[in-house]
Motif scaffolding. Structure first.
Motif, short mmCIF file in Angstrom:
data_model
loop_
_atom_site.label_atom_id
_atom_site.label_comp_id
_atom_site.label_asym_id
_atom_site.label_seq_id
_atom_site.Cartn_x
_atom_site.Cartn_y
_atom_site.Cartn_z
N ASP A 137 0.84 -1.19 0.00
CA ASP A 137 0.00 0.00 0.00
C ASP A 137 0.88 1.24 0.00
OD1 ASP A 137 -1.84 2.11 0.60
OD2 ASP A 137 -3.22 0.57 1.32
N GLN A 138 0.78 2.03 -1.07
CA GLN A 138 1.63 3.20 -1.21
C GLN A 138 1.37 4.27 -0.15
OE1 GLN A 138 4.17 3.60 -3.38
NE2 GLN A 138 3.82 1.48 -3.99
N LEU A 139 0.20 4.22 0.47
CA LEU A 139 -0.08 5.20 1.52
C LEU A 139 0.83 5.02 2.74
CD1 LEU A 139 -3.98 5.31 1.40
CD2 LEU A 139 -2.41 7.11 0.71
N LEU A 140 1.49 3.89 2.81
CA LEU A 140 2.40 3.62 3.92
C LEU A 140 3.82 4.09 3.65
CD1 LEU A 140 1.19 0.02 4.86
CD2 LEU A 140 0.53 2.19 5.89
N VAL A 141 4.06 4.58 2.44
CA VAL A 141 5.40 5.01 2.07
C VAL A 141 5.59 6.47 2.44
CG1 VAL A 141 6.99 5.35 0.16
CG2 VAL A 141 5.49 3.36 0.18
N GLY A 142 6.66 6.76 3.14
CA GLY A 142 6.95 8.14 3.50
C GLY A 142 8.05 8.23 4.54
N GLU A 143 8.72 9.38 4.57
CA GLU A 143 9.77 9.62 5.56
C GLU A 143 9.15 10.32 6.77
OE1 GLU A 143 12.96 8.69 5.50
OE2 GLU A 143 12.52 7.62 3.62
N VAL A 144 9.35 9.73 7.93
CA VAL A 144 8.80 10.31 9.16
C VAL A 144 9.46 11.64 9.45
CG1 VAL A 144 8.64 9.98 11.66
CG2 VAL A 144 8.18 8.06 10.12
N ASP A 145 8.64 12.63 9.81
CA ASP A 145 9.14 13.97 10.13
C ASP A 145 9.71 13.96 11.56
OD1 ASP A 145 9.65 16.61 10.59
OD2 ASP A 145 7.72 17.33 9.86
N VAL A 146 11.03 14.00 11.66
CA VAL A 146 11.69 13.92 12.96
C VAL A 146 11.35 15.13 13.84
CG1 VAL A 146 13.91 13.72 14.13
CG2 VAL A 146 13.55 12.57 11.94
N SER A 147 10.99 16.26 13.23
CA SER A 147 10.68 17.46 14.01
C SER A 147 9.44 17.27 14.87
CB SER A 147 10.48 18.67 13.09
OG SER A 147 9.33 18.51 12.28
N ASP A 148 8.65 16.24 14.59
CA ASP A 148 7.49 15.94 15.43
C ASP A 148 7.91 15.48 16.82
OD1 ASP A 148 5.74 16.57 13.46
OD2 ASP A 148 5.01 14.54 13.10
N PHE A 149 9.12 14.97 16.93
CA PHE A 149 9.59 14.36 18.17
C PHE A 149 10.59 15.28 18.85
CE2 PHE A 149 8.36 11.31 15.02
CZ PHE A 149 7.56 10.42 15.71
N LEU A 150 10.07 16.36 19.42
CA LEU A 150 10.93 17.40 19.98
C LEU A 150 11.72 16.93 21.18
CD1 LEU A 150 8.48 20.44 19.67
CD2 LEU A 150 10.28 19.70 18.09
N THR A 151 11.15 16.03 21.99
CA THR A 151 11.83 15.60 23.21
C THR A 151 12.34 14.17 23.14
OG1 THR A 151 9.74 14.91 24.21
CG2 THR A 151 10.47 17.18 24.62
N ALA A 152 11.98 13.46 22.10
CA ALA A 152 12.42 12.07 21.98
C ALA A 152 12.61 11.73 20.51
CB ALA A 152 11.41 11.12 22.62
N LYS A 153 13.63 12.32 19.92
CA LYS A 153 13.85 12.15 18.49
C LYS A 153 14.13 10.70 18.11
CE LYS A 153 15.50 16.87 17.68
NZ LYS A 153 14.30 17.28 16.95
N THR A 154 14.64 9.90 19.07
CA THR A 154 14.92 8.50 18.75
C THR A 154 13.63 7.74 18.47
OG1 THR A 154 14.90 7.97 21.12
CG2 THR A 154 17.04 8.41 20.10
N ASP A 155 12.50 8.23 18.99
CA ASP A 155 11.23 7.56 18.72
C ASP A 155 10.87 7.61 17.24
OD1 ASP A 155 11.09 7.09 21.39
OD2 ASP A 155 9.44 8.47 21.80
N ALA A 156 11.38 8.59 16.53
CA ALA A 156 11.07 8.71 15.11
C ALA A 156 11.52 7.46 14.35
CB ALA A 156 11.73 9.95 14.53
N SER A 157 12.63 6.87 14.76
CA SER A 157 13.11 5.67 14.07
C SER A 157 12.15 4.50 14.28
CB SER A 157 14.52 5.29 14.56
OG SER A 157 14.50 5.00 15.95
#
Length: 283
Positions: free
Chosen positions: A99-119
């Motif tokens: 499903d192409q809707l699942l393709v995308g790069e997670v925006d790390v800026s969403d995780f201001l206090t826990a950037k490791t969660d972005a991975s």
């Protein structure tokens, strides 16, 4: 199937980037939530002995010791049309669903206090897209799929490293907190909002975990929401993963039924039997 209501969509001012369309169920201490993952951890850790008493002898050998899933057994454990209510039709190319809707790069800026969660959130999207949410199997595996209108239901059965499988269940249990809501951007710059919440799983198997993932974006130029119910059940060192949903909404009831029937089929196979062509009556 009961589920806690999804948290309302919160559009963070700093990241109005839309997340990938996908439904993940947050894990809790409920009968089918993250408590199951902790049960698995406790099972591995054992319990402390009372003071002054020698600790109980612990079994030796690999934690994966037990019934071994064979290639033919994995295929026999898969769901059939008879196991599902409704107008689900089995398809031949389920292993090629992407499903192409699942393709995308997670925006790390969403995780201001826990950037490791972005991975972790990126790993979730990649795992759902590549149908490898539990990682690579260590033994035989099989997959089948069903369609009903614009909805799909995917059933995967495989043998895994036992310790790695328990770790993966614990990882799934952490996702509703780590990936509550985030954005993902595809190669064309389209932003999608992704929410990951808790979904209950029937109290079957040795351990279990569930997620509801929703992705808000566009499809053919029109606003669309992809909803996915994901349920994983461990039986020994084997596991089944049932994912259902689509643009028509989540398929919680179908996923619950698939999990119940699929677990029964997997247990029968691991016990050396052959699953009945007639589904087990649901209780």
């Amino acid at each position: 199937m009961s589920r806690r209501p999804s948290r309302p969509v919160r559009l963070a001012a700093c990241a109005l980037a839309a997340g990938a369309l996908l439904t993940t169920a947050a894990c809790s201490d409920g009968a089918g939530g993250s408590g199951a993952a902790r049960d698995a951890a406790a099972e591995r850790a054992g319990t402390a002995s009372p003071a002054g008493r020698a600790p109980a002898a612990q079994p030796t050998g690999s934690p994966s010791t037990g019934p071994v899933l064979t290639e033919s057994g994995a295929k026999a454990a898969l769901l059939t049309e008879g196991d599902l209510e409704g107008d689900w039709n089995q398809v031949q190319d389920a292993d090629k669903w992407r499903d192409q809707l699942l393709v995308g790069e997670v925006d790390v800026s969403d995780f201001l206090t826990a950037k490791t969660d972005a991975s972790d959130c990126q790993e979730l999207l990649d795992g759902l897209y590549g149908e490898k949410l539990l990682g690579e199997p260590s033994g035989p595996s099989a997959v089948t799929g069903f369609e009903q209108g614009d909805s799909r239901l995917l059933d995967q059965v495989a043998d895994y490293d036992r310790a790695g499988l328990d770790d993966r269940l614990e990882w799934m249990a952490s996702l509703p907190q780590k990936c509550d809501q985030f954005t993902a951007t595809d190669s064309g710059g389209e932003k999608r909002t992704v929410q990951v919440t808790e979904a209950s799983v029937p109290d079957v198997g040795d351990a279990r975990e569930g997620l509801l993932v929703t992705v808000q974006g566009t499809s053919d130029g029109s606003p669309a929401t992809l909803s996915l119910d994901v349920a994983v059940v461990r039986v020994g060192a084997s596991a089944l993963a049932v994912t259902g949903g689509g643009l028509d909404g989540d398929q919680a009831d179908a996923v619950e039924q698939g999990v119940r029937q699929g677990t029964d089929r997997l247990k029968t196979v691991l016990d050396g039997g052959t699953p009945s062509p007639q589904p087990t009556p649901m209780t």
